[in-house]
Design a protein around this motif. Structure first.
Motif, PDB file in Angstrom:
ATOM      1  N   LEU A   5     -40.960  -1.085 -17.432  1.00 29.50           N
ATOM      2  CA  LEU A   5     -41.192  -0.073 -16.964  1.00 29.50           C
ATOM      3  C   LEU A   5     -39.529   0.510 -18.041  1.00 29.50           C
ATOM      4  O   LEU A   5     -38.503   0.246 -17.389  1.00 29.50           O
ATOM      5  CB  LEU A   5     -40.809   0.406 -15.983  1.00 29.50           C
ATOM      6  N   ASP A   6     -39.516   1.498 -18.999  1.00 24.78           N
ATOM      7  CA  ASP A   6     -38.396   1.294 -19.859  1.00 24.78           C
ATOM      8  C   ASP A   6     -38.333   2.535 -19.901  1.00 24.78           C
ATOM      9  O   ASP A   6     -37.506   3.278 -20.910  1.00 24.78           O
ATOM     10  CB  ASP A   6     -39.254   1.133 -21.600  1.00 24.78           C
ATOM     11  N   GLN A   7     -38.573   4.113 -18.633  1.00 26.00           N
ATOM     12  CA  GLN A   7     -38.711   5.132 -19.049  1.00 26.00           C
ATOM     13  C   GLN A   7     -36.886   5.511 -18.421  1.00 26.00           C
ATOM     14  O   GLN A   7     -36.819   4.393 -17.709  1.00 26.00           O
ATOM     15  CB  GLN A   7     -39.518   5.994 -18.041  1.00 26.00           C
ATOM     16  N   ASP A   8     -36.350   6.199 -19.116  1.00 25.97           N
ATOM     17  CA  ASP A   8     -35.020   6.567 -18.545  1.00 25.97           C
ATOM     18  C   ASP A   8     -34.826   6.745 -16.383  1.00 25.97           C
ATOM     19  O   ASP A   8     -33.503   6.015 -16.225  1.00 25.97           O
ATOM     20  CB  ASP A   8     -34.110   7.792 -19.340  1.00 25.97           C
ATOM     21  N   VAL A   9     -36.339   7.311 -16.589  1.00 26.76           N
ATOM     22  CA  VAL A   9     -36.335   7.718 -15.412  1.00 26.76           C
ATOM     23  C   VAL A   9     -35.895   6.461 -14.125  1.00 26.76           C
ATOM     24  O   VAL A   9     -35.378   6.202 -12.702  1.00 26.76           O
ATOM     25  CB  VAL A   9     -37.040   8.377 -14.351  1.00 26.76           C
ATOM     26  N   ASP A  10     -36.772   5.393 -14.670  1.00 26.59           N
ATOM     27  CA  ASP A  10     -37.298   3.931 -14.054  1.00 26.59           C
ATOM     28  C   ASP A  10     -34.889   2.872 -14.495  1.00 26.59           C
ATOM     29  O   ASP A  10     -34.796   2.460 -12.862  1.00 26.59           O
ATOM     30  CB  ASP A  10     -37.765   3.199 -14.840  1.00 26.59           C
ATOM     31  N   LYS A  11     -34.363   3.298 -15.684  1.00 26.92           N
ATOM     32  CA  LYS A  11     -33.362   2.722 -15.545  1.00 26.92           C
ATOM     33  C   LYS A  11     -32.475   3.183 -14.084  1.00 26.92           C
ATOM     34  O   LYS A  11     -31.694   2.668 -13.774  1.00 26.92           O
ATOM     35  CB  LYS A  11     -32.632   3.162 -16.652  1.00 26.92           C
ATOM     36  N   LEU A  12     -32.125   4.426 -14.413  1.00 28.26           N
ATOM     37  CA  LEU A  12     -31.420   5.285 -13.766  1.00 28.26           C
ATOM     38  C   LEU A  12     -31.611   4.917 -11.702  1.00 28.26           C
ATOM     39  O   LEU A  12     -30.954   4.610 -11.156  1.00 28.26           O
ATOM     40  CB  LEU A  12     -32.246   7.035 -13.073  1.00 28.26           C
ATOM     41  N   MET A  13     -33.080   5.115 -11.539  1.00 29.64           N
ATOM     42  CA  MET A  13     -33.605   4.143 -10.221  1.00 29.64           C
ATOM     43  C   MET A  13     -33.661   2.865  -9.885  1.00 29.64           C
ATOM     44  O   MET A  13     -31.881   3.021  -8.472  1.00 29.64           O
ATOM     45  CB  MET A  13     -35.338   4.284 -10.167  1.00 29.64           C
ATOM     46  N   GLY A  14     -33.153   2.341 -10.859  1.00 32.27           N
ATOM     47  CA  GLY A  14     -32.577   0.663 -10.647  1.00 32.27           C
ATOM     48  C   GLY A  14     -30.983   1.031 -10.526  1.00 32.27           C
ATOM     49  O   GLY A  14     -30.894  -0.446  -9.996  1.00 32.27           O
ATOM     50  N   LEU A  15     -30.477   1.834 -11.354  1.00 31.53           N
ATOM     51  CA  LEU A  15     -28.815   1.377 -11.260  1.00 31.53           C
ATOM     52  C   LEU A  15     -28.471   2.933  -9.978  1.00 31.53           C
ATOM     53  O   LEU A  15     -27.120   2.035  -9.372  1.00 31.53           O
ATOM     54  CB  LEU A  15     -28.243   2.575 -12.618  1.00 31.53           C
ATOM     55  N   ARG A  16     -28.956   3.407  -9.286  1.00 33.19           N
ATOM     56  CA  ARG A  16     -28.343   3.703  -8.461  1.00 33.19           C
ATOM     57  C   ARG A  16     -29.058   3.074  -7.461  1.00 33.19           C
ATOM     58  O   ARG A  16     -28.152   3.397  -6.538  1.00 33.19           O
ATOM     59  CB  ARG A  16     -29.439   5.084  -8.023  1.00 33.19           C
ATOM     60  N   ILE A  17     -29.901   1.996  -6.696  1.00 27.62           N
ATOM     61  CA  ILE A  17     -30.414   1.255  -5.988  1.00 27.62           C
ATOM     62  C   ILE A  17     -29.046   0.164  -5.805  1.00 27.62           C
ATOM     63  O   ILE A  17     -28.708  -0.459  -5.100  1.00 27.62           O
ATOM     64  CB  ILE A  17     -31.671   0.650  -5.852  1.00 27.62           C
ATOM     65  N   GLY A  18     -28.847   0.173  -7.582  1.00 32.20           N
ATOM     66  CA  GLY A  18     -27.950  -0.990  -6.836  1.00 32.20           C
ATOM     67  C   GLY A  18     -27.794  -2.230  -7.705  1.00 32.20           C
ATOM     68  O   GLY A  18     -27.305  -3.137  -8.056  1.00 32.20           O
ATOM     69  N   ALA A  19     -28.680  -2.291  -8.868  1.00 31.64           N
ATOM     70  CA  ALA A  19     -28.656  -3.022 -10.047  1.00 31.64           C
ATOM     71  C   ALA A  19     -27.009  -2.761 -10.969  1.00 31.64           C
ATOM     72  O   ALA A  19     -27.032  -1.999 -11.114  1.00 31.64           O
ATOM     73  CB  ALA A  19     -30.125  -2.964 -10.745  1.00 31.64           C
ATOM     74  N   ASP A  20     -26.940  -4.285 -11.107  1.00 37.84           N
ATOM     75  CA  ASP A  20     -25.834  -4.464 -12.516  1.00 37.84           C
ATOM     76  C   ASP A  20     -26.417  -4.160 -13.597  1.00 37.84           C
ATOM     77  O   ASP A  20     -25.200  -3.730 -14.538  1.00 37.84           O
ATOM     78  CB  ASP A  20     -25.342  -5.649 -11.764  1.00 37.84           C
ATOM     79  N   ASP A  21     -27.709  -4.391 -13.900  1.00 37.85           N
ATOM     80  CA  ASP A  21     -27.390  -4.428 -15.512  1.00 37.85           C
ATOM     81  C   ASP A  21     -29.365  -4.106 -15.489  1.00 37.85           C
ATOM     82  O   ASP A  21     -30.312  -4.673 -14.541  1.00 37.85           O
ATOM     83  CB  ASP A  21     -27.279  -5.330 -16.555  1.00 37.85           C
ATOM     84  N   TYR A  22     -30.410  -4.007 -16.942  1.00 39.01           N
ATOM     85  CA  TYR A  22     -31.424  -3.829 -16.479  1.00 39.01           C
ATOM     86  C   TYR A  22     -31.629  -4.569 -17.970  1.00 39.01           C
ATOM     87  O   TYR A  22     -31.647  -3.847 -18.960  1.00 39.01           O
ATOM     88  CB  TYR A  22     -31.645  -2.018 -17.246  1.00 39.01           C
TER      89      TYR A  22
ATOM     90  N   ARG B 240     -17.847 -11.060 -14.676  1.00 38.65           N
ATOM     91  CA  ARG B 240     -17.327  -9.794 -14.266  1.00 38.65           C
ATOM     92  C   ARG B 240     -18.106  -9.463 -12.281  1.00 38.65           C
ATOM     93  O   ARG B 240     -16.320  -9.042 -11.817  1.00 38.65           O
ATOM     94  CB  ARG B 240     -18.162  -7.853 -14.786  1.00 38.65           C
ATOM     95  N   SER B 241     -18.730 -10.592 -11.874  1.00 32.59           N
ATOM     96  CA  SER B 241     -18.564 -10.049  -9.982  1.00 32.59           C
ATOM     97  C   SER B 241     -17.775 -11.845  -9.543  1.00 32.59           C
ATOM     98  O   SER B 241     -17.617 -11.141  -8.817  1.00 32.59           O
ATOM     99  CB  SER B 241     -19.871  -9.862 -10.728  1.00 32.59           C
ATOM    100  N   LEU B 242     -18.222 -12.424 -10.915  1.00 33.77           N
ATOM    101  CA  LEU B 242     -17.032 -13.980  -9.943  1.00 33.77           C
ATOM    102  C   LEU B 242     -15.553 -13.258  -9.556  1.00 33.77           C
ATOM    103  O   LEU B 242     -14.687 -12.856 -10.134  1.00 33.77           O
ATOM    104  CB  LEU B 242     -17.375 -15.138 -10.800  1.00 33.77           C
ATOM    105  N   PRO B 243     -15.320 -13.497  -8.487  1.00 34.25           N
ATOM    106  CA  PRO B 243     -13.778 -13.124  -7.919  1.00 34.25           C
ATOM    107  C   PRO B 243     -13.258 -14.397  -8.290  1.00 34.25           C
ATOM    108  O   PRO B 243     -13.510 -14.990  -9.204  1.00 34.25           O
ATOM    109  CB  PRO B 243     -14.124 -13.615  -6.321  1.00 34.25           C
ATOM    110  N   ARG B 244     -11.658 -13.761  -9.362  1.00 35.82           N
ATOM    111  CA  ARG B 244     -10.929 -15.601  -9.965  1.00 35.82           C
ATOM    112  C   ARG B 244     -10.608 -16.074  -9.092  1.00 35.82           C
ATOM    113  O   ARG B 244     -10.805 -17.008  -9.888  1.00 35.82           O
ATOM    114  CB  ARG B 244      -9.597 -13.912  -9.734  1.00 35.82           C
ATOM    115  N   GLU B 245     -10.988 -15.738  -7.673  1.00 32.26           N
ATOM    116  CA  GLU B 245     -10.010 -17.338  -7.133  1.00 32.26           C
ATOM    117  C   GLU B 245     -11.544 -18.777  -7.430  1.00 32.26           C
ATOM    118  O   GLU B 245     -11.507 -19.551  -7.490  1.00 32.26           O
ATOM    119  CB  GLU B 245      -9.643 -17.535  -6.024  1.00 32.26           C
ATOM    120  N   ALA B 246     -12.618 -17.457  -7.044  1.00 30.99           N
ATOM    121  CA  ALA B 246     -14.068 -18.796  -7.375  1.00 30.99           C
ATOM    122  C   ALA B 246     -14.181 -19.162  -8.787  1.00 30.99           C
ATOM    123  O   ALA B 246     -14.704 -20.067  -8.900  1.00 30.99           O
ATOM    124  CB  ALA B 246     -14.913 -17.945  -7.078  1.00 30.99           C
ATOM    125  N   ARG B 247     -13.418 -18.260 -10.028  1.00 24.63           N
ATOM    126  CA  ARG B 247     -13.875 -18.434 -11.473  1.00 24.63           C
ATOM    127  C   ARG B 247     -12.933 -19.871 -10.795  1.00 24.63           C
ATOM    128  O   ARG B 247     -13.591 -21.137 -11.796  1.00 24.63           O
ATOM    129  CB  ARG B 247     -12.822 -17.655 -12.007  1.00 24.63           C
TER     130      ARG B 247
END
Length: 246
Positions: free
Chosen positions: A96-113, A133-140
């Motif tokens: 699904l490559d429509q902008d509305v699909d990308k925006l929906m994914g990002l709004r629900i909480g996706a980090d990338d598409y 980006r997501s891994l806490p510094r102490e975990a890294r």
């Protein structure tokens, strides 16, 4: 002396990360798993949304690669439930490559598409970027040092030290031996098949599984010379494990 350095493409921040591949197309899942393995990451596969949610709950992966059009529970629903549970990074994989699909994914909480068809190497690069980006510094920081007695594996210094009766011995290993020992030590209870170790730890030019046996034999001999017996353990007809009874 230190062990030879790992490849430049490897990132100590994502070494050993567990990726849940939620994808109903088996061939796509297998390709992604192979590319992730070459970058030092582990993966587990779910062929439908319900199974993906089960594995997410039980295994707590570091990141989810999530196809939208899946049977039983679709990707939108899976993403929504994952977000209700916490902040596991999610990268959507979809035709699904429509902008509305990308925006929906990002709004629900996706980090990338990522839109299909995709280059699996690009997907891996995006996985690494999201994890960094997501891994806490102490975990890294924790991931840079792996302790699997009697070994202390320093991924940043590319060094493995064996602690024997209070004495520290720096192992002199080839690049492949370093990778093999580190890979087995990351999951000491797991049995790794020769095919997995071939894809993860050996140079791309090596295609024969028996080559793994040769490298393991040389690694085991070096450890035995230090008085470390039984590492790695051969599992007949399957592959290798870090040690017996781990």
């Amino acid at each position: 002396m230190t062990a030879p350095q790992l490849g430049l493409g490897e990132d100590t921040a994502v070494q050993g990360a567990l990726i849940l591949i939620a994808e109903d197309a088996i061939e796509i899942a297998e390709i992604l798993a192979a590319y992730l393995a070459r970058s030092g990451m582990r993966s587990v596969h779910a062929a439908d949304g319900a199974r993906a949610l089960e594995l997410h709950l039980s295994l707590k992966p570091d990141l989810v690669l999530l196809d939208i059009q899946m049977p039983q529970v679709n990707g939108w629903q899976v993403l929504a439930q994952i977000r209700q549970r916490g902040h596991t990074p999610v990268i959507l994989l979809t035709a699904l490559d429509q902008d509305v699909d990308k925006l929906m994914g990002l709004r629900i909480g996706a980090d990338d598409y990522v839109v299909k068809p995709f280059n699996p190497a690009e997907v891996v690069a995006r996985v690494e970027a999201v994890l960094r980006r997501s891994l806490p510094r102490e975990a890294r920081d924790e991931r840079r040092i792996l302790r699997a007695p009697p070994f202390v594996i320093d991924f940043e210094q590319h060094e493995i030290v064996a602690e024997i009766e209070g004495v520290r011995h720096t192992l002199v290993l080839t690049l492949t031996e370093f990778k093999l020992l580190a890979q087995l030590a990351r999951a000491p209870r797991r049995v790794f098949s020769r095919a997995e170790l071939l894809a993860t730890c050996l140079p791309e030019g090596d295609t024969l599984e028996r080559t793994v046996d040769s490298h393991v034999s040389k690694l085991r001999k070096k450890l035995e010379d230090l008085g470390i017996a039984g590492i790695p353990v051969s599992i007949r007809g399957v592959g290798y494990r870090f040690r017996s009874g781990s």
